[in-house]
Design a protein around this motif. Structure first.
Motif, PDB file in Angstrom:
ATOM      1  N   MET A   1      -0.198   7.209 -10.905  1.00  0.00           N
ATOM      2  CA  MET A   1      -0.279   8.466 -11.657  1.00  0.00           C
ATOM      3  C   MET A   1      -1.631   8.608 -12.348  1.00  0.00           C
TER       4      MET A   1
ATOM      5  N   MET B   1       0.823  -1.205   0.000  1.00  0.00           N
ATOM      6  CA  MET B   1       0.000   0.000   0.000  1.00  0.00           C
ATOM      7  C   MET B   1       0.857   1.255   0.000  1.00  0.00           C
ATOM      8  N   GLU B   2       1.454   1.488  -1.145  1.00  0.00           N
ATOM      9  CA  GLU B   2       2.204   2.713  -1.362  1.00  0.00           C
ATOM     10  C   GLU B   2       1.496   3.503  -2.443  1.00  0.00           C
ATOM     11  N   LEU B   3       1.732   4.801  -2.448  1.00  0.00           N
ATOM     12  CA  LEU B   3       1.200   5.600  -3.553  1.00  0.00           C
ATOM     13  C   LEU B   3       2.385   6.208  -4.285  1.00  0.00           C
ATOM     14  N   ASN B   4       3.139   5.362  -4.946  1.00  0.00           N
ATOM     15  CA  ASN B   4       4.321   5.820  -5.651  1.00  0.00           C
ATOM     16  C   ASN B   4       3.917   6.400  -7.002  1.00  0.00           C
ATOM     17  N   LEU B   5       4.107   7.714  -7.141  1.00  0.00           N
ATOM     18  CA  LEU B   5       3.682   8.399  -8.367  1.00  0.00           C
ATOM     19  C   LEU B   5       4.418   7.904  -9.603  1.00  0.00           C
ATOM     20  N   LEU B   6       5.494   7.159  -9.396  1.00  0.00           N
ATOM     21  CA  LEU B   6       6.214   6.618 -10.547  1.00  0.00           C
ATOM     22  C   LEU B   6       5.551   5.337 -11.056  1.00  0.00           C
TER      23      LEU B   6
ATOM     24  N   ALA C   1      -5.689  11.530  -3.333  1.00  0.00           N
ATOM     25  CA  ALA C   1      -4.604  12.504  -3.169  1.00  0.00           C
ATOM     26  C   ALA C   1      -4.724  13.603  -4.221  1.00  0.00           C
TER      27      ALA C   1
END
Lengths: 702, 702
Positions: free
Chosen positions: B517, B507-512, B611
């Motif tokens: 995105m 559960m990460e929100l890594n924009l990469l 977000a």
């Protein structure tokens, strides 16, 4: 490593494309040069515009030279001290200078031909639609071709000698520096004059558009050239090169440790397909020039459609040719296929975004007509309705970008997304041509009016002008979409480079980490402040010019009677000085903000900062451009005699909307494109600096 | 587990606070009840307003009941089938119904007292400033106290019996459902009437504000009550409960596996400090009621300052009392300290954000005066200048939020951030009181005008009204800042719950990551579409009402001459029907969009989606509210006789700005707060559904 690149022989197609484009541009320029310049009055007015534009560019480039030199020295010190490059640091500085020079030169030359073509278009209009369209279309095409050719040529030469895509970063940053000044400065100039001319001339004194008695009329024409030709060209030059560097760096990073030819196949591929795009644009321009011109709008848009289709086909051919590279494996071929697919998706998505933009701004469609109708209820409802449609208009392009990203990422990950942005921008030659056509015919109309040509000639120029607006809607959507995808690709490549350059930090942008969320919050703030500063600049300069115009009318009543000439130069001077002065804050903001965030909060915050600017920049770019476009066309719709035409409350309200929309769509909106691109490149090129501060973690570690 | 919570005996302070607030509200209500209602005409006008507001609320609640029942059934099925709760699913449904009921009841009662207080304020104004201030201030305070008390009381009871913070999620979602309708619906109602009254009454027929001949005058007054009292109360009730649930869930998740008393100390702490805030608000209200009232604006703002200071002190005392919980360790005490610190940072940050908002909208400060001055150049420059200041005004609050986040996160991670949002909203009693004061005095002025009271009484009402605007600037900044922090905390708690509920997904929100995105891009799109829909609704309804007003004037010329009564009810009816109809799309969007994103793209995309909505929602909320506030006050500045006063071009332009700003600041801007809150809660409460689709990865896995 020198010349190992020649293993991929298709790289030479890039050089061929660039040379072909230069030759085509030269031939078209000759056609414009030999066209008839019109009567004495027209030559005189054209001379004013030429001199005004020349004076602005000279002054701008002088200021710019100082800025460029300062940044060149900073880069020299940064790369000299950090020693982070595989090639000599001075090459990076040289590349930077070359990038600034190439973009500046292309902008200057393109604008010069554009200014030259305007009076000639007006004169050709006396002979009919086709000759007039040809002169203006050729004038625009020169700009389009020179822009693409010098961008692609520069990238080719630098890469050929250094064989390291990092060198292109300097070139790209150089182009960005120019774009920053040219787009924002030109945008302020053009709208200062436009707003002032409208406020006093049209509203207070009821002078028609382009009336020679209006002291701001020439400044308004100059503005079209410096803002919409030179500025827009520099902007797209910038996005174009940025898309290439992002794709090349991502390709390079993925294959960094491969055998040299293997890596070269991938790193050169983005330029090779861009060459395909340039060929597509050249062929498209030739086809258009041979077409029947009953409808100039259709002709311009066909050009975009043709270039899109041709690009996909030629890129396919170039991909097949690249398969003949010695030592290429099936797996490598497969990846090239996937990236050809991504590039094709990209260009199609660009077209779709352009078409939806057209829907929201075309006066034959519902939104613009609804804005016109709401104007009957007064100024406020015109503003509210236009703004609301602007807000709505962000949805289709967002969905377009989402679909393009989803497909291209599925095809080949972040490199696939980068290839989509390369594809979207590959036909930049066509996009810039069509865009530059606009101000030429707009000026032509003004010169026809000021040169006292017949009513039917002016009507013909009007027809050409309205075709320019139709084409512009599509190309504008294209450029915003392309800029968004490009900066996303730049963000990926920045993070990949940062991962390579640092040791301890996991290069993720997890929004649940506080440094990332803080970066993103700071990022969404910057485009707001930037837009505000630009709109203020237009606002303030326009007020100064309004006072000047009133003073001229009061002190020289002969101007209004037509017995005395207005002093155009004073207005040009106000716009020139004002726009250059107003550039200080935006320039510092664009280059300074990412540096400050990177130093204080570290690389991850900076990555999130860029992501924040992209997210909101994309939205604001679309909102401001499309709301502005809708207001503009709603006004034209009323002026065409609908809803009571001129002289009604609806018309007055529509003029208010148009005036509000002017700095939205021609200053702040497009400058946001440049802003996000400049900030992303600043982050990439100053990476060694951030690495030096706490290993990339920044001064404050949360 | 029942009653294990009583180990933390300080939880009883929450019950005491809620009861104290109810008692205080009851006493203040009695004071309002016994005040003199004024002359016959005033009673008549007040009766119209009361009946109009009552009719609107009745109709709204009827529609709402269907919506609430539908969602209750959906929740019942979802939780019944998924079996994901530790308590019986029917309790979640009950909690949801209770939340809707509590918020709806508080809004209705507060509005009733507010409507009752308006004529009485006007009447008290005949006796002087202090009595008039008291009646209106008490009227507002009833709303503030009832809102906080029923929110806190509801949370206490539910938690006391279930001892699982998840149960509060239902309550919070219930409150959110009401807020969605009350805020957006009330916002559309109030601005429909306001815009229409201005467009025809003020601009076309030059009637003064609140003129009884204007058929929209009563609808305008009704709007103030349904939008600015009931709507705003529901909005803050919503944020308040949401901040509690986020903090409780985060505390609970961190300590999920601890001994029961350990966990309870932490999970109850957010409600305990909220009780401290409620005591601070009650004491603040008592102090204000005893103060001298030379400057009502200062009195209101002192209330905010006093409540802030008292909150920090009382929360400190309550923290120390909580230290006496049996079995508490030093490490646990330390964490409570850190969260007390975060809560204190939060409330101070709220104040700072409020003060900067005040700077941008206060007519004694530069921005508003600059907007007024630019109005001299016409409508367009008024719009451009106000919009630019709106853009600039986002910077200080963003920096405020960034600093509050950085400090509170450093103190105790995401739980620290959640505590900051709890702190910011702890004095919601004061904020709502001050906000509800505004429409009461605004209505009082209208009734004084319509009831034919003396000029000096009207002037006194004007003074009270302008104090309301000053207070509103600060409270508005407060609520936007608080909403942003709250939804951030909700996002954290959503991701923590999702982590717990799923197996395979990090559960990460890594924009990469492309799914992240894409989620973010879809997220930034939604508030734009939402705002557009709301502004369109105002726009469209106002046009219908404009036609109605014109028809009345044409068919009954006696209205304008004052010999015939205008038909107020027709206008109220148009506003009521129009606003409820216009709610369909926004409601579906708020609840539907997160569900669709979660199902199609999975939980991580949904997190990023939230977000994205937070980032842009925060910016748009500030931009729209502050630009609107600046335009409003610039108009008042000119109407106060500056820059030539009424009848000038500057005034006409300022009225345009005000009319544009109305739906910006009172419809779309504040509704975005509700939107981001509703979407975050929707995501949290429908989590079991997303887990059911591919284990949380969604239908399309990129």
């Amino acid at each position: 490593m020198i010349f190992a690149v020649t293993g991929v022989w298709t790289i030479w197609l890039v050089l061929v494309a660039a040379i072909a484009a230069f030759v085509a541009a030269f031939l078209l320029k000759k056609k414009v040069d030999t066209a008839d310049a019109g009567n004495e009055e027209m030559v005189k007015v054209q001379g004013y515009i030429r001199d005004g534009a020349g004076a602005f560019i000279k002054r701008q480039y002088t200021t710019l030279a100082v800025f460029v030199l300062g940044l060149a020295i900073a880069l020299g010190i940064l790369y000299g001290v950090s020693g982070s490059l595989d090639f000599h640091w001075s090459l990076m500085v040289l590349s930077y200078l070359l990038g600034s020079f190439a973009s500046g030169w292309a902008g200057w030359l393109g604008m010069k031909v554009g200014v030259d073509a305007n009076a000639k278009t007006a004169q050709a209009a006396t002979k009919g639609l086709t000759p007039a369209f040809d002169v203006s279309f050729f004038g625009g095409a020169v700009m389009g071709l020179i822009c693409s050719a010098s961008a692609l040529g520069g990238v080719f030469i630098l890469y050929f000698f250094a064989e390291d895509p990092l060198i292109i970063l300097g070139f790209s940053f150089g182009a960005s520096t120019i774009a920053l000044f040219a787009k924002a400065g030109g945008g302020i100039f053009t709208k200062t004059a436009d707003v002032a001319a409208d406020l006093v001339g049209k509203i207070e004194y009821s002078l028609p558009e382009d009336d020679p008695r209006n002291p701001a009329a020439v400044a308004d024409n100059v503005g079209d050239n410096v803002g919409d030709i030179a500025g827009m060209g520099a902007d797209l030059f910038d996005s174009y090169v940025a898309s290439l560097i992002a794709a090349m760096l991502l390709a390079y990073s993925v294959f960094r440790n491969m055998e040299i030819v293997d890596a070269q196949v991938f790193t050169t591929y983005p330029i090779i397909i861009s060459a395909a795009g340039l060929f597509a644009s050249i062929i498209g321009i030739i086809i258009i020039s041979k077409m029947q011109k009953e409808s100039p709008g259709k002709a311009l848009n066909s050009g975009t459609w043709i270039a899109t289709g041709l690009f996909i086909v030629i890129a396919l051919m170039f991909t097949l040719l690249t398969f003949t590279t010695p030592g290429i494996t099936d797996e490598m071929k497969n990846r090239l296929w996937l990236n050809w697919g991504s590039a094709s998706i990209g260009v199609v998505a660009g077209l779709v975004i352009g078409l939806t933009t057209d829907y929201y701004t075309d006066d034959s469609k519902h939104p613009t007509q609804a804005v016109a109708e709401s104007s009957q209820q007064g100024h406020a409802l015109n503003i509210l309705t236009g703004f609301s449609y602007g807000l709505l208009s962000v949805a289709p392009p967002t969905l377009g970008i989402v679909v393009a990203m989803a497909i291209s990422f599925t095809l080949d990950g972040v490199w696939g997304v980068a290839s989509a942005s390369v594809g979207m921008l590959a036909i930049v030659g066509t996009i810039v041509s069509n865009d530059a056509y606009g101000p030429i015919v707009d000026n032509a109309r003004g010169i026809a009016e000021q040169g006292g040509l017949e009513e039917d000639v002016i009507a013909l120029c009007d027809k050409l002008d309205s075709a320019g607006n139709t084409a512009k809607a599509i190309t504008k959507g294209f450029s915003i979409g392309a800029a968004a995808l490009t900066v996303l690709a730049l963000l990926y490549s920045f993070m990949v480079e940062a991962e390579e350059a640092t040791v301890d930090i996991v290069m993720e942008l997890n929004l649940l980490d506080v440094d990332v969320m803080i970066g993103a919050l700071l990022g969404v703030m910057v485009p707001c402040v930037y837009s505000a500063v630009l709109i203020f600049a237009v606002d303030k300069n326009a007020q100064v010019m309004v006072k000047e115009i009133r003073t001229q009318f009061e002190e020289h009543p002969g101007i209004l009677e037509g017995t005395e000439a207005a002093d155009f130069e004073r207005c040009i001077d106000i716009a020139t000085k004002g726009s250059l002065k107003a550039l200080i804050v935006p320039s510092l903001l664009s280059v300074g903000a990412p540096i400050v965030v990177g130093i204080i909060f570290g690389i991850r915050s900076l990555g999130a900062f860029l992501a924040g600017t992209i997210l909101i920049g994309f939205i604001f770019g679309l909102l401001l451009s499309n709301a502005g476009g809708t207001w503009d066309n709603a006004k034209k719709y009323i002026e065409d005699g609908n809803l009571g035409g001129k002289g009604t409350l609806a018309h007055a309200a529509a003029v208010t909307g148009d005036t509000v929309g002017d700095p939205f769509k021609d200053t702040a909106g497009p400058a946001i494109n440049t802003l996000i691109c400049v900030m992303s490149l600043t982050a990439s090129i100053f990476l060694p600096l951030f690495v030096a501060v706490g290993g990339g973690a920044g001064l404050i570690q949360l």
